[in-house]
Design an enzyme around this catalytic site. Structure first.
Site, mmCIF file in Angstrom:
data_model
loop_
_atom_site.group_PDB
_atom_site.id
_atom_site.type_symbol
_atom_site.label_atom_id
_atom_site.label_comp_id
_atom_site.label_asym_id
_atom_site.label_seq_id
_atom_site.Cartn_x
_atom_site.Cartn_y
_atom_site.Cartn_z
ATOM 1 N N GLU A 35 27.205 27.346 73.708
ATOM 2 C CA GLU A 35 26.988 25.896 73.645
ATOM 3 C C GLU A 35 26.470 25.466 72.279
ATOM 4 O OE1 GLU A 35 27.947 23.564 75.541
ATOM 5 O OE2 GLU A 35 28.672 24.830 77.158
ATOM 6 N N TYR A 118 21.900 17.504 75.951
ATOM 7 C CA TYR A 118 23.254 18.000 76.201
ATOM 8 C C TYR A 118 23.245 19.509 76.489
ATOM 9 C CZ TYR A 118 27.887 19.741 75.539
ATOM 10 O OH TYR A 118 29.056 20.402 75.747
ATOM 11 N N ASP A 136 29.678 14.688 76.220
ATOM 12 C CA ASP A 136 30.056 14.895 74.821
ATOM 13 C C ASP A 136 31.240 13.970 74.513
ATOM 14 O OD1 ASP A 136 32.251 16.007 76.040
ATOM 15 O OD2 ASP A 136 32.209 17.877 74.907
#
Ligand code: SF4
Length: 361
Positions: A35, A118, A136
């Site tokens: 990520e 996020y 996103d």
């Protein structure tokens, strides 16, 4: 509110998802690395970095025990180096303060350095099945089209609205799969230009599709023009086939990486004078600026540069790390051991691939 066809989306995802190394694991450490690497970076670029990184640091303990230079060297070329520095710091924190265990909830993940909403949502949903929606660029596109949101998606209020909508529809079962499915749909089907609506599992209920607005949604206001700087750089040689490199301070942009010293040209200044002035200010030395070695262009997220590199020789003074964290004289063989930002790397590669010699002073 239009009902979002979660089951159809998940079905589509299971049949169409791309094969990616981080999709074969539920290990939070591996998901965390993927990520962080995937932020602002394309999947194809990330895959080899991800593999090399995990080979070097298979566990969070291995990462915590590594030194920062080794971590940055493995990150070299991936950009946004604060991601690597923060991840390393967070791994040390996990090792020292959390018994080597990565937190298993969104709220606790958020406390680690470099993990924002996020990333915390992505890790907690994928590794721990917490019902946290990620938003996103891909998710913004899918959601704004599906719900027909015509407002400027660069605005925080609109992003918050999309976050809220996605929070409402993320299922209790398979939240991680749902998050990945929306992002994958945005990457493969609901693309910025010419979305493939005919093969989309959301098309029956999609507002943009059914009102012929897929070309105008999402609406994005124009970005401000970014500045373009001219940079003068000194490739300082010592007469023994070595070059002088400087370590950027940790808290600066590209912190922890090495570079050839130099800086921004002032208005009306000659580039050779920029190099002379910058090396005087940064190293406390006077240099003779010789031939130009190379000119190259590079773009960062908030500005662009044209870098002009000149061969230089010190004519008086001993270099001191006035504005850096350290200086080193290195040969062309040794230079590959140090992490450099991309623009400097281009200079090094030109030296190495062309078999160019460092001039004798
Ligand atoms: S139908 Fe078209 S616009 Fe709507 S979500 Fe699917 S691909 Fe995107």
């Amino acid at each position: 509110m239009t009902e979002f066809p979660v089951a159809s989306l998940l079905d589509w995802y299971h049949n169409n998802k791309r094969d990616m190394p981080w999709r074969k694991t539920s290990d939070p450490y591996r998901i965390w690395i993927s990520e962080i690497m995937l932020q602002q970076t394309r999947v194809d670029t990330v895959i080899p970095y991800y593999r090399r990184f995990l080979e070097a640091f298979p566990t969070v303990q291995d990462l915590a025990n590594a030194d920062q230079q080794t971590v940055l060297k493995l990150w070299e070329g991936l950009g946004y180096y604060s991601r690597a520095r923060n991840m390393h710091q967070a791994a040390i924190e996990v090792q020292n303060e959390r018994n080597g265990t990565i937190p298993d909830s969104y709220d606790e993940l958020l406390k680690l350095k470099g993990i924002g909403p996020y990333t915390a949502a992505a890790i907690s949903s994928i590794a721990f099945q917490e019902q946290r929606a990620v938003v996103d660029g891909n998710v913004i596109r899918v959601m704004s089209r599906f719900y027909g949101i015509e407002d400027d998606v660069r605005r925080t209020a609109v992003k918050n609205q999309i976050q809220q909508l996605t929070d409402e529809i993320i299922p209790q079962e398979q939240p991680g799969e749902f998050n990945q499915a929306v992002m994958e749909l945005g990457a493969l089907v609901c693309t910025p230009r010419k979305p493939l609506c005919d093969s989309c599992p959301l098309s029956t209920a999609c507002t943009a599709y059914n009102s012929a607005q897929t070309e105008t949604i999402p609406y994005k206001s124009k970005k401000k023009k970014i500045p373009h700087h001219q940079i003068g750089v000194g490739m300082v040689t010592d007469g023994d086939g070595r070059l002088l490199i400087a370590l950027r301070p940790d808290d600066a942009m590209l912190g922890g990486l090495w570079e050839f010293p130099g800086g921004k040209k002032k208005q009306g200044e000659l580039l050779t004078d920029t190099v002379r002035r910058e090396l005087q200010e940064e190293l406390g030395v006077t240099v003779r600026v010789n031939d130009k070695f190379m000119k190259l262009k590079h773009a960062y997220s908030h500005f662009k540069i044209t870098l002009h590199a000149y061969w230089c020789v010190i004519t008086s003074g001993t270099p001191e790390p006035i504005s850096s964290n350290g200086l080193k004289w290195v040969t062309l063989d040794e230079i590959s051991e140090f992490p450099f930002p991309k623009a400097n790397k281009v200079l090094i590669e030109k030296l190495q691939t062309n078999g160019q010699k460092i001039p004798r002073a």
